[in-house]
Scaffold this active site. Structure first.
Site, mmCIF file in Angstrom:
data_model
loop_
_atom_site.group_PDB
_atom_site.id
_atom_site.type_symbol
_atom_site.label_atom_id
_atom_site.label_comp_id
_atom_site.label_asym_id
_atom_site.label_seq_id
_atom_site.Cartn_x
_atom_site.Cartn_y
_atom_site.Cartn_z
ATOM 1 N N LYS A 1 0.717 -1.305 0.048
ATOM 2 C CA LYS A 1 -0.052 -0.119 0.017
ATOM 3 C C LYS A 1 0.884 1.247 -0.005
ATOM 4 C CE LYS A 1 -4.742 -1.521 0.923
ATOM 5 N NZ LYS A 1 -5.809 -1.072 1.527
ATOM 6 N N LYS B 1 -5.271 -8.806 -7.790
ATOM 7 C CA LYS B 1 -6.462 -9.139 -7.219
ATOM 8 C C LYS B 1 -7.510 -7.900 -7.704
ATOM 9 C CE LYS B 1 -7.132 -7.160 -2.599
ATOM 10 N NZ LYS B 1 -8.022 -7.280 -1.493
ATOM 11 N N LYS C 1 -11.739 -2.741 -5.084
ATOM 12 C CA LYS C 1 -12.806 -1.753 -5.111
ATOM 13 C C LYS C 1 -12.209 -0.068 -5.394
ATOM 14 C CE LYS C 1 -14.137 -2.362 -0.623
ATOM 15 N NZ LYS C 1 -12.804 -2.342 -0.002
HETATM 16 N N1 AQP Z 1 -10.519 -9.622 -5.290
HETATM 17 C C1 AQP Z 1 -10.956 -10.168 -4.156
HETATM 18 N N2 AQP Z 1 -11.354 -11.579 -4.297
HETATM 19 C C2 AQP Z 1 -11.650 -12.161 -2.949
HETATM 20 N N3 AQP Z 1 -12.015 -11.511 -2.031
HETATM 21 C C3 AQP Z 1 -11.517 -10.270 -1.862
HETATM 22 N N4 AQP Z 1 -11.507 -9.599 -0.808
HETATM 23 C C4 AQP Z 1 -11.261 -8.232 -1.278
HETATM 24 N N5 AQP Z 1 -11.123 -8.162 -2.553
HETATM 25 C C5 AQP Z 1 -11.064 -9.723 -3.016
HETATM 26 C C6 AQP Z 1 -12.211 -9.553 0.406
HETATM 27 O O1 AQP Z 1 -13.252 -8.724 1.076
HETATM 28 C C7 AQP Z 1 -12.892 -8.380 2.406
HETATM 29 C C8 AQP Z 1 -13.148 -6.996 2.600
HETATM 30 O O2 AQP Z 1 -12.086 -6.316 2.013
HETATM 31 P P1 AQP Z 1 -11.740 -5.044 2.517
HETATM 32 O O3 AQP Z 1 -12.766 -3.881 1.974
HETATM 33 O O4 AQP Z 1 -11.774 -4.793 4.103
HETATM 34 O O5 AQP Z 1 -10.197 -4.820 2.054
HETATM 35 P P2 AQP Z 1 -9.394 -5.112 0.708
HETATM 36 O O6 AQP Z 1 -9.042 -6.667 1.082
HETATM 37 O O7 AQP Z 1 -8.220 -4.239 0.550
HETATM 38 O O8 AQP Z 1 -10.568 -4.965 -0.367
HETATM 39 P P3 AQP Z 1 -10.252 -4.039 -1.537
HETATM 40 O O9 AQP Z 1 -11.748 -4.245 -2.735
HETATM 41 O O10 AQP Z 1 -8.961 -4.436 -2.465
HETATM 42 O O11 AQP Z 1 -10.368 -2.486 -1.189
HETATM 43 P P4 AQP Z 1 -9.276 -1.545 -1.176
HETATM 44 O O12 AQP Z 1 -9.082 -1.170 -2.888
HETATM 45 O O13 AQP Z 1 -9.604 -0.382 -0.678
HETATM 46 O O14 AQP Z 1 -7.853 -1.833 -0.801
HETATM 47 C C9 AQP Z 1 -11.794 -9.058 2.913
HETATM 48 O O15 AQP Z 1 -12.072 -10.445 3.599
HETATM 49 C C10 AQP Z 1 -11.011 -9.400 1.451
HETATM 50 O O16 AQP Z 1 -10.065 -10.628 1.781
#
Ligand code: AQP
Length: 342
Positions: free
Chosen positions: A125, A207, A210
């Protein structure tokens, strides 16, 4: 660590407690849905579940305040729209329960710089947001440990990217317990039965996230037209064969895995349904599967978004319930470290 714990396997009557969260850092994607949210609904009968909107975590990356507010409310409505029953699950905003940050300060004093420096998510990050490498990003795992330990959670659903953070949480809990006695439950990872990792539509080596550019993900609130357009533009490859081969055909394999995750059909049967067919058929079939999955959720979402009074009532009750539980742990911690009771 990898052994699955269930209430039956422990021999205790009381349900085991699960805590999980999601950041309101955008509209949740199909990745968040497949990898996390849809599993949450399956756990309610078996476990005592708390789910939070991790808004405190989301500001480790700069957020626009009005967007953050809108995304937070939408995410809360989506938790209800996917079928999480507020009578069976505690649904709340992390920032409504001040004990998270209070415990986090205490635990910061029981965590070492060296441990935090090893966290790969911090490295990733800070590379992605090199203009804003803040202390919150660095100590994020301590806040996450506080989220979990505050509720004496037994289990934490974890994806591959979160195992390091769970380990540090266990280390902090064990260290604290070693000094002050049994204050915290040391949590285990919960590995969901259907835990596919969904990859970016434009860069299938990464991956789906969002906060990435719009064309990389399907949002849970995307219109049918947007879904069609994004899947049509999803990266594949120049050889026309449909087979599951993540190493050599990451784009096509990602599309097949999404279809398998959403339909519940095995990857083999999804692949064999495309025998003799081309990428166009795969993309249009998958588009229909995604639309059929998301449109009932979107209808429910719209219903909840039109009933703000109900939403507020649910999140206030959730905050009260969570605060009550959190306070029990926090008071104990305050006493143990030597603070004077009010
Ligand atoms: N691509 C993915 N495939 C499977 N699981 C996923 N998760 C996130 N992306 C994928 C799971 O969603 C849960 C919540 O995630 P989060 O919002 O707390 O944080 P994150 O993992 O950082 O999700 P994002 O979408 O990638 O957010 P940003 O872009 O803000 O960093 C977690 O259980 C995660 O494993």
């Amino acid at each position: 660590m990898n052994q699955q714990i269930t209430p039956e396997s422990t021999g205790v009557e009381k349900k085991l407690r699960i805590l999980s969260g999601i950041q309101p850092s955008g509209t949740p994607t199909l990745g968040n849905y497949i990898g996390a949210m849809r599993n949450w609904k399956l756990l309610a009968d078996e476990y005592d579940c708390l789910y939070m909107i991790a808004d405190l975590h989301s500001i480790t990356v700069r957020q626009d305040p009005s967007k953050l507010r809108q995304q937070s409310i939408q995410l809360f409505a989506l938790l209800l729209a996917i079928g999480l029953d507020p009578e069976k699950n505690v649904l709340f905003f992390q920032s409504h329960v001040p004990q998270h940050t209070q415990l986090s300060w205490v635990l910061n004093c029981f965590t070492y710089m060296g441990e935090m420096s090893r966290m790969t998510q911090f490295k990733d990050k800070s590379a992605k947001h090199s203009d804003n490498i803040n202390c919150g990003l660095f100590t994020y795992p301590v806040l996450m440990a506080s989220d979990i330990l505050l509720y004496q959670a037994n289990l934490v659903p974890v994806g591959a990217d979160q195992t390091q953070h769970l380990e540090i949480c266990r280390d902090i809990a064990t260290r604290f317990n070693g000094i002050y006695g049994n204050v915290f439950t040391v949590p285990e990872g919960y590995y969901p039965k259907f835990g596919a990792r969904v990859m970016s539509l434009q860069d299938p080596a990464r991956k789906m996230s969002k906060s990435d550019p719009d064309d990389c993900f399907i949002s849970m609130l995307d219109s049918a037209d947007n879904i069609r357009r994004k899947i049509k533009r999803a990266v594949t490859d120049s050889d026309a064969e449909i087979r599951f081969d993540p190493e050599n055909k990451p784009g096509v394999s990602n599309l097949l895995a999404i279809q398998s995750a959403l339909t519940g059909d095995s990857l083999d049967s999804v692949v064999s349904s495309y025998e003799g067919k081309g990428y166009g058929v795969l993309k249009s079939t998958l588009t229909d599967v995604i639309i059929n999955t998301l449109s009932p959720i979107q209808n429910e979402f719209n219903r909840y978004m039109n009933d703000r009074a109900y939403l507020e009532n649910v999140w206030r009750n959730g905050a009260d319930h969570a605060s009550y539980l959190a306070n029990k742990t926090l008071s104990k911690v305050m006493k143990k470290v030597g603070f004077i009771a009010k």
